[in-house]
Design an enzyme around this catalytic site. Sequence first.
Site, PDB file in Angstrom:
ATOM      1  N   PRO A  47       0.786  -1.232   0.000  1.00  0.00           N
ATOM      2  CA  PRO A  47       0.000   0.000   0.000  1.00  0.00           C
ATOM      3  C   PRO A  47       0.823   1.289   0.000  1.00  0.00           C
ATOM      4  O   PRO A  47       0.244   2.375   0.023  1.00  0.00           O
ATOM      5  CB  PRO A  47      -0.790  -0.120   1.300  1.00  0.00           C
ATOM      6  N   ILE A  48       2.155   1.157  -0.010  1.00  0.00           N
ATOM      7  CA  ILE A  48       3.007   2.344   0.169  1.00  0.00           C
ATOM      8  C   ILE A  48       3.116   3.133  -1.142  1.00  0.00           C
ATOM      9  O   ILE A  48       3.128   2.551  -2.221  1.00  0.00           O
ATOM     10  CB  ILE A  48       4.423   1.921   0.649  1.00  0.00           C
ATOM     11  N   CYS A  49       3.233   4.447  -0.993  1.00  0.00           N
ATOM     12  CA  CYS A  49       3.261   5.321  -2.169  1.00  0.00           C
ATOM     13  C   CYS A  49       4.634   5.323  -2.839  1.00  0.00           C
ATOM     14  O   CYS A  49       5.320   6.346  -2.875  1.00  0.00           O
ATOM     15  CB  CYS A  49       2.898   6.741  -1.777  1.00  0.00           C
ATOM     16  N   GLU A  50       5.062   4.164  -3.295  1.00  0.00           N
ATOM     17  CA  GLU A  50       6.324   4.019  -4.030  1.00  0.00           C
ATOM     18  C   GLU A  50       6.078   2.935  -5.066  1.00  0.00           C
ATOM     19  O   GLU A  50       5.530   1.880  -4.732  1.00  0.00           O
ATOM     20  CB  GLU A  50       7.464   3.533  -3.115  1.00  0.00           C
TER      21      GLU A  50
END
Length: 388
Positions: free
Chosen positions: A337-340
């Site tokens: 779910p991380i923005c990367e």
Amino acid sequence: MTKEIISKLAGENTPLYYYNLPLLRETISVAKNAADRYGYHIHYAIKANNNPRVLQEISKFGLGADCVSGYEIERAIDNGFKAEEVVFAGVGKTDREILTGLQNGILSFNVESVEELRVIGDLAKEHQLVGRIALRINPNVDAKTHHYITTGLDENKFGIMMHQLQTCVDIISENSFLELIGLHFHVGSQITDLNVYKRLCIKVNEWNTWFYERGYHIPILNLGGGLGINYAEPDEEAIVNFSNFFYLFHEFLDLRENQQVHFELGRSLVANCGTLVSRVLYIKEGIKKNFAILDAGMTELLRPALYQAYHKVELLSDKFIEQEEGKEVTKYDVVGPICESSDCFGKDVLLPKLQRGDLIGIRSAGAYGEVMSSRYNLRQELSYFFKE
Ligand SMILES: *Cc1c(COP(=O)(O)O)cnc(C)c1O
């Protein structure tokens, strides 16, 4: 994992780290017995996993510890490792960390530069404590592994330059608070080609002769760690072949009288006993791809994002579902779910058709998993489940 454990996990908070302690004990015992056959010593490399429960299990077998910071030294001692069996490596030891080592009377400082050696010498003298030294030599052996985890080449930052070894030996002889107890080598990590270790032995023999011919007695040869595991088949090969590994050194190392051989194993002792357990949050059906979005990401397991590492991804419940004829399998990009964009556990992973809430296991996560986790994005704290 048994059906019972999976149904227990279904009631737990995810993401969580599942540790299989019986498998950990079996792995340590197999490794220890294989090393004992030749009288070799193993120091567990704490940086692979410093979970106190895991450390307590390992220290019970009488292994030493390999530390790379002052806090690791303290954590090792607090969890049952003997201070006199701790070795301390790292290119950037601070004064405070060196003092921690000196005050605890650790077995050795694995020294990486002339300047570091001088600082250890000064602190030892000032505090009237003995600093036992192993000189880390860069053997210029290619570990044939990912370039981020190769450490034994001339171009790496590790180890003492060859032309400075004599200076090091002189510094030690001139300071009565320093004692030369060993030579240290470590060529990299996740090494699966044993020929790399054969080449290492040949280099170690040359250096051993170099010191011998100059009249220096070297009680300990520390060959480091790096033995790789089978990430593709964590069940078929749950424990690596430690017998082959140690036998190779027995065959190719030329020891002088009264020399001990030490190793620093991390990954091979703990990787397979850990699984990162996560839930499918959403399935996103794209035009060209399907995404399975998990509640675990690079914040819980960084290796895939950091060096494209492969971890086997599986649907945990699937093992107990009758395999129907022609059962639907789908390719998923399994992502966190991380923005990367690098927050991805696997591309085109073939899995049974997934739905929201399914439990996913990301295997072989016991080494360099939990220890590299972070609170980036202010993520929730990790949960744990220990199979006793
Ligand atoms: C990381 C490290 C190890 C352990 O490596 P593994 O690949 O986990 O076995 C051993 N020695 C040193 C000096 C290290 O930096």
